[in-house]
Design an enzyme around this catalytic site. Structure first.
Site, mmCIF file in Angstrom:
data_model
loop_
_atom_site.group_PDB
_atom_site.id
_atom_site.type_symbol
_atom_site.label_atom_id
_atom_site.label_comp_id
_atom_site.label_asym_id
_atom_site.label_seq_id
_atom_site.Cartn_x
_atom_site.Cartn_y
_atom_site.Cartn_z
ATOM 1 N N LYS A 151 19.272 -23.840 7.196
ATOM 2 C CA LYS A 151 20.631 -23.645 7.719
ATOM 3 C C LYS A 151 21.487 -24.868 7.422
ATOM 4 O O LYS A 151 21.057 -26.002 7.634
ATOM 5 C CB LYS A 151 20.581 -23.398 9.238
ATOM 6 C CG LYS A 151 19.937 -22.064 9.615
ATOM 7 C CD LYS A 151 19.973 -21.858 11.117
ATOM 8 C CE LYS A 151 19.108 -20.684 11.538
ATOM 9 N NZ LYS A 151 19.772 -19.398 11.583
ATOM 10 N N HIS B 161 12.828 -21.369 8.608
ATOM 11 C CA HIS B 161 14.153 -21.005 8.085
ATOM 12 C C HIS B 161 15.281 -21.825 8.725
ATOM 13 O O HIS B 161 16.365 -21.917 8.179
ATOM 14 C CB HIS B 161 14.404 -19.493 8.173
ATOM 15 C CG HIS B 161 14.793 -18.989 9.530
ATOM 16 N ND1 HIS B 161 13.878 -18.785 10.523
ATOM 17 C CD2 HIS B 161 15.986 -18.663 10.043
ATOM 18 C CE1 HIS B 161 14.503 -18.347 11.602
ATOM 19 N NE2 HIS B 161 15.791 -18.261 11.341
ATOM 20 N N HIS C 171 10.894 -24.415 14.966
ATOM 21 C CA HIS C 171 12.331 -24.694 14.864
ATOM 22 C C HIS C 171 12.773 -25.855 15.768
ATOM 23 O O HIS C 171 13.473 -26.765 15.339
ATOM 24 C CB HIS C 171 13.165 -23.467 15.240
ATOM 25 C CG HIS C 171 12.790 -22.218 14.495
ATOM 26 N ND1 HIS C 171 12.355 -22.237 13.198
ATOM 27 C CD2 HIS C 171 12.777 -20.914 14.866
ATOM 28 C CE1 HIS C 171 12.099 -20.990 12.803
ATOM 29 N NE2 HIS C 171 12.342 -20.168 13.799
ATOM 30 N N GLU D 59 18.741 -16.751 22.727
ATOM 31 C CA GLU D 59 19.031 -15.481 22.043
ATOM 32 C C GLU D 59 19.420 -14.446 23.078
ATOM 33 O O GLU D 59 18.887 -14.455 24.196
ATOM 34 C CB GLU D 59 17.786 -15.008 21.297
ATOM 35 C CG GLU D 59 17.401 -15.904 20.152
ATOM 36 C CD GLU D 59 16.259 -15.303 19.345
ATOM 37 O OE1 GLU D 59 16.543 -14.685 18.318
ATOM 38 O OE2 GLU D 59 15.115 -15.452 19.769
ATOM 39 N N LYS E 294 14.563 -15.332 25.055
ATOM 40 C CA LYS E 294 15.166 -14.057 24.648
ATOM 41 C C LYS E 294 15.917 -13.502 25.852
ATOM 42 O O LYS E 294 15.575 -13.796 26.999
ATOM 43 C CB LYS E 294 14.080 -13.067 24.243
ATOM 44 C CG LYS E 294 13.164 -13.586 23.137
ATOM 45 C CD LYS E 294 13.389 -12.854 21.844
ATOM 46 C CE LYS E 294 12.479 -13.327 20.747
ATOM 47 N NZ LYS E 294 13.151 -13.433 19.453
ATOM 48 N N ASP F 100 6.494 -19.269 19.096
ATOM 49 C CA ASP F 100 7.412 -18.629 18.146
ATOM 50 C C ASP F 100 8.548 -19.572 17.727
ATOM 51 O O ASP F 100 8.983 -19.543 16.586
ATOM 52 C CB ASP F 100 7.989 -17.363 18.807
ATOM 53 C CG ASP F 100 8.871 -16.553 17.865
ATOM 54 O OD1 ASP F 100 8.507 -16.423 16.690
ATOM 55 O OD2 ASP F 100 9.928 -16.051 18.310
ATOM 56 N N ARG G 237 0.850 -1.195 0.000
ATOM 57 C CA ARG G 237 0.000 0.000 0.000
ATOM 58 C C ARG G 237 0.888 1.250 0.000
ATOM 59 O O ARG G 237 0.997 1.936 0.996
ATOM 60 C CB ARG G 237 -0.865 -0.030 1.248
ATOM 61 C CG ARG G 237 -2.266 0.428 0.964
ATOM 62 C CD ARG G 237 -3.184 0.137 2.083
ATOM 63 N NE ARG G 237 -2.469 -0.069 3.348
ATOM 64 C CZ ARG G 237 -3.052 -0.519 4.447
ATOM 65 N NH1 ARG G 237 -4.306 -0.824 4.438
ATOM 66 N NH2 ARG G 237 -2.369 -0.679 5.566
ATOM 67 N N LYS H 131 5.705 -18.617 9.067
ATOM 68 C CA LYS H 131 5.035 -18.846 10.334
ATOM 69 C C LYS H 131 4.653 -17.499 10.960
ATOM 70 O O LYS H 131 5.235 -16.491 10.581
ATOM 71 C CB LYS H 131 5.936 -19.644 11.247
ATOM 72 C CG LYS H 131 7.098 -18.823 11.788
ATOM 73 C CD LYS H 131 7.900 -19.655 12.715
ATOM 74 C CE LYS H 131 9.025 -18.867 13.272
ATOM 75 N NZ LYS H 131 8.664 -17.728 14.101
#
Ligand code: BG6
Length: 516
Positions: A212, A208, A270, A246, A368, A265, A71, A178
């Site tokens: 790897k 993803h 994964h 992470e 995280k 998530d 947009r 996802k």
């Protein structure tokens, strides 16, 4: 005879008839990619750079086209500028003017919103023009880099305009990111909506992690060697720890993350895919059907350890120190709701009910703002049944371990006991390392490079099918329901390794977490 003509519809390639050199990457045939969501982070940081890197490596056809839809009141040149900047900033391979010049000739932009029929009619005519002028051959991939709530309307538009329809040998594929739903029911609904428009063999779901190199190396390690298979079972393996830690916080993605959380998530996709590759049986071949068949089998055998308040843990990071910098807690992050009970750390305990794995717990954790960024699969072996040493000699001897380091410092480490030099017999743990960085001169392509190329080649092996997605939700759903009925997540300070309940969880099972 070409590789294509030796292929059966099921995608199986007869090795005797297939004459291509498998060491060389295949080049995509005439095609185009339409990206929805071109102004988002994923497009800028991953997709556009990956397309350029593929072009730079000579893996895209001369007539390749890239169409952006958003947009924005843009002309083709404005979109090309966005792609150019994204490539300059994030591409893996060096910028070459001649590659860019060729690629940019095939860049088009269609302004519009998802519910506007006229914009999709424009898109259909741009695609048809590209087939005529650029030679994209009627082959197009539609990449939905957009929130899942908008999938239905876009899919409907693709169906209405005939963009989802393929004629003869041409192909039309859809690529989705996802989250594939937020629980089993919504995932089934989503799969139905997608499959109403695109048959399952034209649906490419991106996880993803499967792109790897180090993740694909799990298969090489297990099935190309004689060394590991005899000990890859409950006779020798004590337990398996799969960690994706992470150090970053929400990195500006609070809007997406709040309400989703660490389990949905990362664990649903994964980590369960890593578990499947680690625990599955040897496939008959690496054909997509065999590989996915084995993953489906092993995911069907996965069971949650119970009771869930002891075998799971979740946390939310509070303010703390990360790499010498003071960072805020998640509740202070912009866009994250005060009082939100979304977890930023999740851990679960699983069993794989097969003869191979009976009694071996699999501990999965992700979070995280943990101590450091590391993803690894650690296979921890049982202690030797008998140690002919005095206890003092083996005080510093742990359990043997094989650690597949997914990232960073990609490689494999084996930990075993060795004699400490000196006159006394003292045994201590040492490690033997294989590092991608030193063992190979070739650099690894980015996951998205590999996956995008596979979409254009129609190679589906590295994309989970709907059965895998649904099985993964079926594993996770009871945990999410259990958490929803209980108190919120336990706080942990940023820069630590998660909440105390994660340590209690693994201690209850008589083990301890590795400190990677
Ligand atoms: C994504 C998650 O799938 O993976 C993110 O949505 C996470 O929350 C990311 O940060 C991590 O990817 P990688 O490749 O950096 O490990």
């Amino acid at each position: 005879m070409t590789a294509a003509s030796s292929k059966t519809p099921a995608g199986w390639v007869n090795p005797l008839l297939d004459s291509r050199d498998k060491r060389l990457p295949r080049i995509a045939g005439p095609c185009g990619v339409v990206i929805f969501g071109v102004t988002g982070d994923l497009s800028r940081k991953k997709l556009m750079p990956a397309i350029y890197d593929l072009a730079n490596r000579g893996l895209l056809p001369p007539g390749f086209a890239l169409v952006g839809f958003a947009r924005r009141d843009w002309a083709d040149e404005n979109f090309a500028e966005l792609v150019h900047d994204a490539v300059r900033e994030h591409a893996r391979t060096p910028f070459r003017e001649e590659v860019w010049a060729r690629l940019s000739e095939g860049i088009r932009f269609v302004p519009g919103s998802f519910d506007d029929d006229a914009s999709f009619d424009d898109l259909a005519s741009v695609v048809a023009d590209l087939d005529q002028q650029r030679g994209t051959g009627g082959n197009h991939a539609f990449y939905l880099a957009i929130p899942p709530a908008t999938f239905p309307v876009v899919l409907k538009q693709l169906a209405r305009t005939g963009l989802a329809e393929r004629n003869g040998d041409q192909w039309r594929r859809v690529v989705i990111e996802k989250p594939f739903g937020h629980d089993l029911n919504s995932a089934c609904e989503l799969n139905e909506i997608v499959n109403d428009v695109f048959p399952e063999e034209s649906v490419f779901r991106i996880d993803h992690y499967l792109g790897k190199e180090t993740v694909q190396n799990i298969l090489a390690l297990r099935f190309a060697n004689q060394l590991y298979e005899p000990i890859w079972n409950s006779n020798y393996v004590d337990h398996v720890q799969i960690t994706m830690a992470e150090d970053i916080g929400l990195a500006g993605r609070a809007g997406y993350y709040d309400g989703i959380g660490a389990a949905r998530d990362v664990i649903q996709n994964h980590l369960l895919q890593l578990l499947a590759l680690t625990a599955m049986e040897e496939p008959l071949s690496f054909s997509p059907g065999s590989l996915r068949g084995e993953k489906i089998k092993v995911l069907s055998a996965v069971k949650l350890a119970e009771p869930l308040d002891e075998t799971t843990a979740r946390g939310q990071y509070t303010a703390g120190w990360q790499g010498g910098t003071k960072v805020v807690g998640v509740l202070e992050e912009k866009g994250f709701h005060q009082g939100s009970t979304t977890e930023t750390f999740a851990a679960i305990t699983l069993h794989v009910d097969t003869r191979r794995w009976a009694g071996v717990p699999f501990f999965l954790r992700t979070g995280k703002r943990l101590g450091r960024r590391v993803t690894e699969v650690a296979v921890i072996f049982k202690r030797a049944p008998h140690l002919p040493f005095e206890t003092t000699m083996t005080e510093e001897l742990g359990q043997n371990a094989l650690v597949i380091r997914i990232q960073p410092d990609e490689g494999v480490t084996i930990r075993f006991g060795s004699k400490v030099p000196g006159t006394a017999m003292e045994v201590r743990d040492v490690t033997m390392d294989f590092r991608y960085g030193t063992a190979f001169t070739e650099s690894s392509p980015e996951a998205y490079e590999r996956l995008l190329l596979d979409v254009l080649l129609g190679e589906p092996s590295l994309f989970p099918v709907n059965a895998e997605v649904e099985l993964s939700w079926a594993i996770l759903d009871p945990v999410l329901e259990h958490w929803a009925k209980h108190d919120g997540p336990e706080p942990y300070a940023a820069g630590t390794w998660g909440p105390p309940s994660a340590d209690r969880m693994i201690a209850t099972a008589g083990r301890t977490w590795r400190r990677p």
